[in-house]
Design a protein around this motif. Sequence first.
Motif, PDB file in Angstrom:
ATOM      1  N   PHE A   1     -64.362  63.720 -43.912  1.00 12.48           N
ATOM      2  CA  PHE A   1     -64.241  65.054 -44.493  1.00 12.48           C
ATOM      3  C   PHE A   1     -63.004  65.147 -45.364  1.00 12.48           C
ATOM      4  O   PHE A   1     -63.040  65.687 -46.458  1.00 12.48           O
ATOM      5  CB  PHE A   1     -64.190  66.113 -43.385  1.00 12.48           C
TER       6      PHE A   1
ATOM      7  N   GLY B   1     -61.437  75.371 -47.480  1.00  9.52           N
ATOM      8  CA  GLY B   1     -60.437  76.210 -46.846  1.00  9.52           C
ATOM      9  C   GLY B   1     -59.220  76.467 -47.713  1.00  9.52           C
ATOM     10  O   GLY B   1     -59.076  75.942 -48.815  1.00  9.52           O
TER      11      GLY B   1
ATOM     12  N   ARG C   1     -64.192  82.107 -46.400  1.00  9.62           N
ATOM     13  CA  ARG C   1     -65.226  81.092 -46.557  1.00  9.62           C
ATOM     14  C   ARG C   1     -66.348  81.205 -45.534  1.00  9.62           C
ATOM     15  O   ARG C   1     -67.474  80.795 -45.796  1.00  9.62           O
ATOM     16  CB  ARG C   1     -64.629  79.681 -46.537  1.00  9.62           C
ATOM     17  N   ASN C   2     -66.060  81.734 -44.362  1.00 12.34           N
ATOM     18  CA  ASN C   2     -67.077  81.840 -43.325  1.00 12.34           C
ATOM     19  C   ASN C   2     -67.730  83.216 -43.276  1.00 12.34           C
ATOM     20  O   ASN C   2     -68.507  83.495 -42.355  1.00 12.34           O
ATOM     21  CB  ASN C   2     -66.466  81.512 -41.954  1.00 12.34           C
TER      22      ASN C   2
ATOM     23  N   ARG D   1     -71.513  74.344 -49.020  1.00  8.75           N
ATOM     24  CA  ARG D   1     -70.577  74.598 -47.928  1.00  8.75           C
ATOM     25  C   ARG D   1     -71.191  74.233 -46.586  1.00  8.75           C
ATOM     26  O   ARG D   1     -70.522  73.665 -45.712  1.00  8.75           O
ATOM     27  CB  ARG D   1     -70.151  76.058 -47.925  1.00  8.75           C
ATOM     28  N   THR D   2     -72.477  74.539 -46.405  1.00 11.83           N
ATOM     29  CA  THR D   2     -73.149  74.221 -45.150  1.00 11.83           C
ATOM     30  C   THR D   2     -73.154  72.715 -44.897  1.00 11.83           C
ATOM     31  O   THR D   2     -72.910  72.252 -43.782  1.00 11.83           O
ATOM     32  CB  THR D   2     -74.580  74.765 -45.164  1.00 11.83           C
TER      33      THR D   2
ATOM     34  N   ASP E   1     -69.604  71.589 -43.990  1.00 14.86           N
ATOM     35  CA  ASP E   1     -69.251  71.969 -42.621  1.00 14.86           C
ATOM     36  C   ASP E   1     -69.974  71.116 -41.597  1.00 14.86           C
ATOM     37  O   ASP E   1     -69.431  70.774 -40.556  1.00 14.86           O
ATOM     38  CB  ASP E   1     -69.597  73.450 -42.402  1.00 14.86           C
TER      39      ASP E   1
ATOM     40  N   ARG F   1     -68.237  67.927 -41.281  1.00 10.08           N
ATOM     41  CA  ARG F   1     -66.920  68.090 -40.647  1.00 10.08           C
ATOM     42  C   ARG F   1     -67.021  68.180 -39.130  1.00 10.08           C
ATOM     43  O   ARG F   1     -66.093  67.827 -38.420  1.00 10.08           O
ATOM     44  CB  ARG F   1     -66.281  69.375 -41.181  1.00 10.08           C
ATOM     45  N   ALA F   2     -68.160  68.654 -38.637  1.00 12.27           N
ATOM     46  CA  ALA F   2     -68.325  68.873 -37.202  1.00 12.27           C
ATOM     47  C   ALA F   2     -68.301  67.563 -36.420  1.00 12.27           C
ATOM     48  O   ALA F   2     -68.683  66.514 -36.919  1.00 12.27           O
ATOM     49  CB  ALA F   2     -69.631  69.590 -36.956  1.00 12.27           C
TER      50      ALA F   2
END
Length: 223
Positions: free
Chosen positions: A46, A94, A140-141, A215-216, A219, A222-223
């Motif tokens: 990421f 972010g 962002r969220n 973005r999805t 993310d 990143r998880a």
Amino acid sequence: MALQHFFESAGGKGLTVAVAAALLIVAAFAGKKRANQTQSPQVQRFDTRALVVSALCIALSFVLAQIRLFKLPQGGSVTAFSMLPIALCAYLFGVKWGVLAGVCLGLMNLMFDPYVIHPAQLLIDYILAFGALGIGGVFRNQKKGLLKGYLLGIFGRYVCAVASGVIFFRAYVPKNFNAWTWSLWYNFTYIAAEGVMTVIVLCIPAVSRTFEGMRTKIDAGRA
């Protein structure tokens, strides 16, 4: 005007490039350090992705800034959506990466089109003003996070531009205006004009869905 001459020189340009590169490298290194501590390869990938995409956003923003639809006589231009890539970087990764990308963009502008009359003016116009474009990452969220973040970012840049105008460029204020009134109006004209155009584009459903999908995916990685 010693600072002006310095940043126009080869040495000044080289130092500016070195600082911008160092900021990106330090941020990437910090991310890798966290990845090693947690033993999470996903986080490391990421951070690498954030570094690459941030660099692309900076480059795209700089290129778009050269497409000036309208230029005001005392500085400031309506460009082809040049503030959007930095807001997008903040939306994808972010606040940290957004602010960093904005600062690097400011340094690039300082390298290619410097106008420096005081160290504090340099800080406000090239570091704080462009860095402010990345603070919208706080949204962002949230629903319509990119749109909210973009509006917050350009407001931050507007505040910096107004402050710089009042402090350093009051000599250019026309008669029958005070420094605050003139700076508020002058800087509003070009920032708001570009802002309205960008908001219209961001409100197009296909565009908003594309950025939300980006973005999805980020993310998820990143998880």
